[in-house]
Write a protein that holds these residues in place. Structure first.
Motif, PDB file in Angstrom:
ATOM      1  N   UNK A  55       0.902  -1.314   0.435  1.00  0.00           N
ATOM      2  CA  UNK A  55      -0.087   0.018  -0.492  1.00  0.00           C
ATOM      3  C   UNK A  55       1.411   0.770   0.486  1.00  0.00           C
ATOM      4  N   UNK A  56       0.259   2.169  -1.151  1.00  0.00           N
ATOM      5  CA  UNK A  56       1.466   3.382  -1.006  1.00  0.00           C
ATOM      6  C   UNK A  56       0.585   4.573  -0.266  1.00  0.00           C
ATOM      7  N   UNK A  57       1.614   5.554   1.121  1.00  0.00           N
ATOM      8  CA  UNK A  57       1.133   5.596   1.518  1.00  0.00           C
ATOM      9  C   UNK A  57       0.701   7.450   1.297  1.00  0.00           C
ATOM     10  N   UNK A  58      -0.467   7.631   2.015  1.00  0.00           N
ATOM     11  CA  UNK A  58      -0.656   9.361   1.391  1.00  0.00           C
ATOM     12  C   UNK A  58       0.611  10.130   1.603  1.00  0.00           C
ATOM     13  N   UNK A  59       0.245  11.302   0.303  1.00  0.00           N
ATOM     14  CA  UNK A  59       1.657  12.281   0.397  1.00  0.00           C
ATOM     15  C   UNK A  59       2.041  12.647   2.634  1.00  0.00           C
ATOM     16  N   UNK A  60       2.487  13.270   2.628  1.00  0.00           N
ATOM     17  CA  UNK A  60       2.529  13.958   3.608  1.00  0.00           C
ATOM     18  C   UNK A  60       2.544  14.962   3.617  1.00  0.00           C
ATOM     19  N   UNK A  61       1.433  15.781   4.178  1.00  0.00           N
ATOM     20  CA  UNK A  61       0.904  17.599   3.996  1.00  0.00           C
ATOM     21  C   UNK A  61       0.293  18.153   5.145  1.00  0.00           C
ATOM     22  N   UNK A  62       1.908  17.637   6.200  1.00  0.00           N
ATOM     23  CA  UNK A  62       1.412  18.254   7.296  1.00  0.00           C
ATOM     24  C   UNK A  62       3.033  19.971   7.682  1.00  0.00           C
ATOM     25  N   UNK A  63       3.232  19.982   6.323  1.00  0.00           N
ATOM     26  CA  UNK A  63       3.302  20.818   6.074  1.00  0.00           C
ATOM     27  C   UNK A  63       2.205  22.872   6.187  1.00  0.00           C
ATOM     28  N   UNK A  64       1.129  21.829   5.774  1.00  0.00           N
ATOM     29  CA  UNK A  64       0.151  22.580   5.173  1.00  0.00           C
ATOM     30  C   UNK A  64      -0.780  23.000   6.154  1.00  0.00           C
ATOM     31  N   UNK A  65      -1.087  24.255   6.869  1.00  0.00           N
ATOM     32  CA  UNK A  65      -2.189  25.058   7.944  1.00  0.00           C
ATOM     33  C   UNK A  65      -3.439  25.118   7.273  1.00  0.00           C
ATOM     34  N   UNK A  66      -4.491  24.942   8.859  1.00  0.00           N
ATOM     35  CA  UNK A  66      -5.751  25.789   8.118  1.00  0.00           C
ATOM     36  C   UNK A  66      -5.049  27.083   7.412  1.00  0.00           C
ATOM     37  N   UNK A  67      -4.501  27.831   7.886  1.00  0.00           N
ATOM     38  CA  UNK A  67      -4.603  28.736   6.767  1.00  0.00           C
ATOM     39  C   UNK A  67      -4.092  28.434   5.261  1.00  0.00           C
ATOM     40  N   UNK A  68      -3.816  28.136   5.012  1.00  0.00           N
ATOM     41  CA  UNK A  68      -3.593  27.202   3.247  1.00  0.00           C
ATOM     42  C   UNK A  68      -5.232  26.264   3.304  1.00  0.00           C
ATOM     43  N   UNK A  69      -5.829  25.990   3.567  1.00  0.00           N
ATOM     44  CA  UNK A  69      -6.728  25.384   3.964  1.00  0.00           C
ATOM     45  C   UNK A  69      -8.161  26.033   3.411  1.00  0.00           C
ATOM     46  N   UNK A  70      -8.058  27.504   3.943  1.00  0.00           N
ATOM     47  CA  UNK A  70      -8.746  28.529   4.085  1.00  0.00           C
ATOM     48  C   UNK A  70      -9.053  29.043   2.273  1.00  0.00           C
ATOM     49  N   UNK A  71      -7.631  28.544   2.089  1.00  0.00           N
ATOM     50  CA  UNK A  71      -7.874  29.353   0.275  1.00  0.00           C
ATOM     51  C   UNK A  71      -7.141  27.848  -0.902  1.00  0.00           C
ATOM     52  N   UNK A  72      -7.260  26.854  -0.630  1.00  0.00           N
ATOM     53  CA  UNK A  72      -7.286  25.686  -1.056  1.00  0.00           C
ATOM     54  C   UNK A  72      -7.551  24.957  -0.660  1.00  0.00           C
ATOM     55  N   UNK A  73      -8.427  24.187  -2.141  1.00  0.00           N
ATOM     56  CA  UNK A  73      -8.976  22.344  -1.805  1.00  0.00           C
ATOM     57  C   UNK A  73      -8.674  21.517  -0.802  1.00  0.00           C
ATOM     58  N   UNK A  74      -8.654  21.517   0.382  1.00  0.00           N
ATOM     59  CA  UNK A  74      -8.325  20.370   0.738  1.00  0.00           C
ATOM     60  C   UNK A  74      -8.957  18.750   0.348  1.00  0.00           C
ATOM     61  N   UNK A  75      -7.566  18.072   0.245  1.00  0.00           N
ATOM     62  CA  UNK A  75      -7.948  16.630   0.616  1.00  0.00           C
ATOM     63  C   UNK A  75      -9.170  15.866   0.676  1.00  0.00           C
ATOM     64  N   UNK A  76     -10.560  15.051  -0.173  1.00  0.00           N
ATOM     65  CA  UNK A  76     -11.148  15.208   0.283  1.00  0.00           C
ATOM     66  C   UNK A  76     -11.853  13.350  -0.202  1.00  0.00           C
ATOM     67  N   UNK A  77     -12.638  13.463  -0.154  1.00  0.00           N
ATOM     68  CA  UNK A  77     -13.038  11.719  -0.265  1.00  0.00           C
ATOM     69  C   UNK A  77     -13.195  11.533  -1.921  1.00  0.00           C
ATOM     70  N   UNK A  78     -13.385  12.563  -2.528  1.00  0.00           N
ATOM     71  CA  UNK A  78     -12.668  12.602  -4.275  1.00  0.00           C
ATOM     72  C   UNK A  78     -11.451  12.396  -4.457  1.00  0.00           C
ATOM     73  N   UNK A  79     -10.437  13.258  -3.854  1.00  0.00           N
ATOM     74  CA  UNK A  79      -8.649  12.952  -3.772  1.00  0.00           C
ATOM     75  C   UNK A  79      -9.342  11.323  -3.661  1.00  0.00           C
ATOM     76  N   UNK A  80      -8.833  10.812  -2.054  1.00  0.00           N
ATOM     77  CA  UNK A  80      -8.185   9.798  -2.187  1.00  0.00           C
ATOM     78  C   UNK A  80      -9.458   8.679  -3.163  1.00  0.00           C
ATOM     79  N   UNK A  81     -10.407   9.282  -3.756  1.00  0.00           N
ATOM     80  CA  UNK A  81     -10.637   8.347  -4.951  1.00  0.00           C
ATOM     81  C   UNK A  81     -10.178   8.053  -5.699  1.00  0.00           C
ATOM     82  N   UNK A  82      -8.876   9.053  -6.769  1.00  0.00           N
ATOM     83  CA  UNK A  82      -8.732   9.266  -7.465  1.00  0.00           C
ATOM     84  C   UNK A  82      -7.808   8.161  -7.296  1.00  0.00           C
TER      85      UNK A  82
END
Length: 216
Positions: A1-28
């Motif tokens: 199983x390939x791990x999900x990329x590490x996104x720990x560098x992104x903050x809540x402020x980032x996600x106010x401007x950029x789409x946060x990975x969700x079910x559609x992302x994980x399906x892809x």
């Protein structure tokens, strides 16, 4: 199983401007992992993600392919997304090359019949046309999901370009929802000489999500 990329560098402020990975992302991601060996065997030279957002998907593709001579390109109308994509590539040691642009501009001519793997998780949510137009003009978070009356406002534009982008052995992965009319998408692309199949589908709340794979 390939791990999900590490996104720990992104903050809540980032996600106010950029789409946060969700079910559609994980399906892809799951669809790409299902095709992992085939993708490796194809030895792609150029990969292009449209609407890279956080950079999660392109980084995952890079993890699948491993060390290679592959060029990872991505576009997004949102400059915050370009920044996040670059940082996610650095965090996961994948050399991502984000460009702030709409769809394939200004790459289309130079990438004619050269893209080996094309990825698009578009703004597919049906909305008022005015809302979708404003979202694209504003180039912010709303532009990652507002898709117009049938959720196809942006996708329609890219679909007309796919035939001219894909290499002879190219693959195109598209995320869609049931309201986008999956059979119609497949018919239109078949008329352009591209065969397709549903790789995965999944229900996520009120959404019925699909990942479609297109081949010449």
């Amino acid at each position: 199983m390939i791990p999900t990329p590490d996104l720990s560098h992104l903050t809540r402020t980032d996600y106010e401007h950029v789409y946060e990975p969700a079910e559609d992302t994980f399906l892809l991601l799951d669809a790409l992992e299902e095709d992992a060996q085939t993708l490796r065997d194809s030895k792609p030279h150029i990969c292009l993600e449209i609407g890279s957002g956080s950079g999660c998907v392109s980084s995952f593709l890079g993890a699948i392919l491993g060390p290679s001579n592959t060029l990872y390109l991505s576009t997004d109308i949102n400059p915050h997304a370009s920044r996040c994509t670059f940082l996610t590539g650095e965090k996961n040691k994948i050399p991502l090359n984000p460009i702030t642009a709409s769809l394939t501009q200004p790459l289309a001519r130079r990438l004619s019949n050269a893209v080996d793997i094309l990825l698009f998780n578009p703004p597919y949510v049906p909305t008022f046309e005015e809302e979708a137009a404003e979202a694209q003009h504003g180039a912010g978070l709303q532009g990652s999901w507002a898709g117009g009356s049938d959720g196809m406002r942006v996708t329609d534009v890219l679909l007309r370009q796919v035939k001219n982008l894909l290499s002879p052995n190219g693959r195109f992965y598209l995320v869609a929802v049931k309201q986008n009319n999956i059979p119609d998408i497949q018919k239109r692309m078949r008329d352009d000489g591209l065969q397709s199949e549903v790789v995965l589908q999944r229900r996520a709340g009120r959404e019925h999500l699909f990942v479609l794979r297109f081949l010449r």
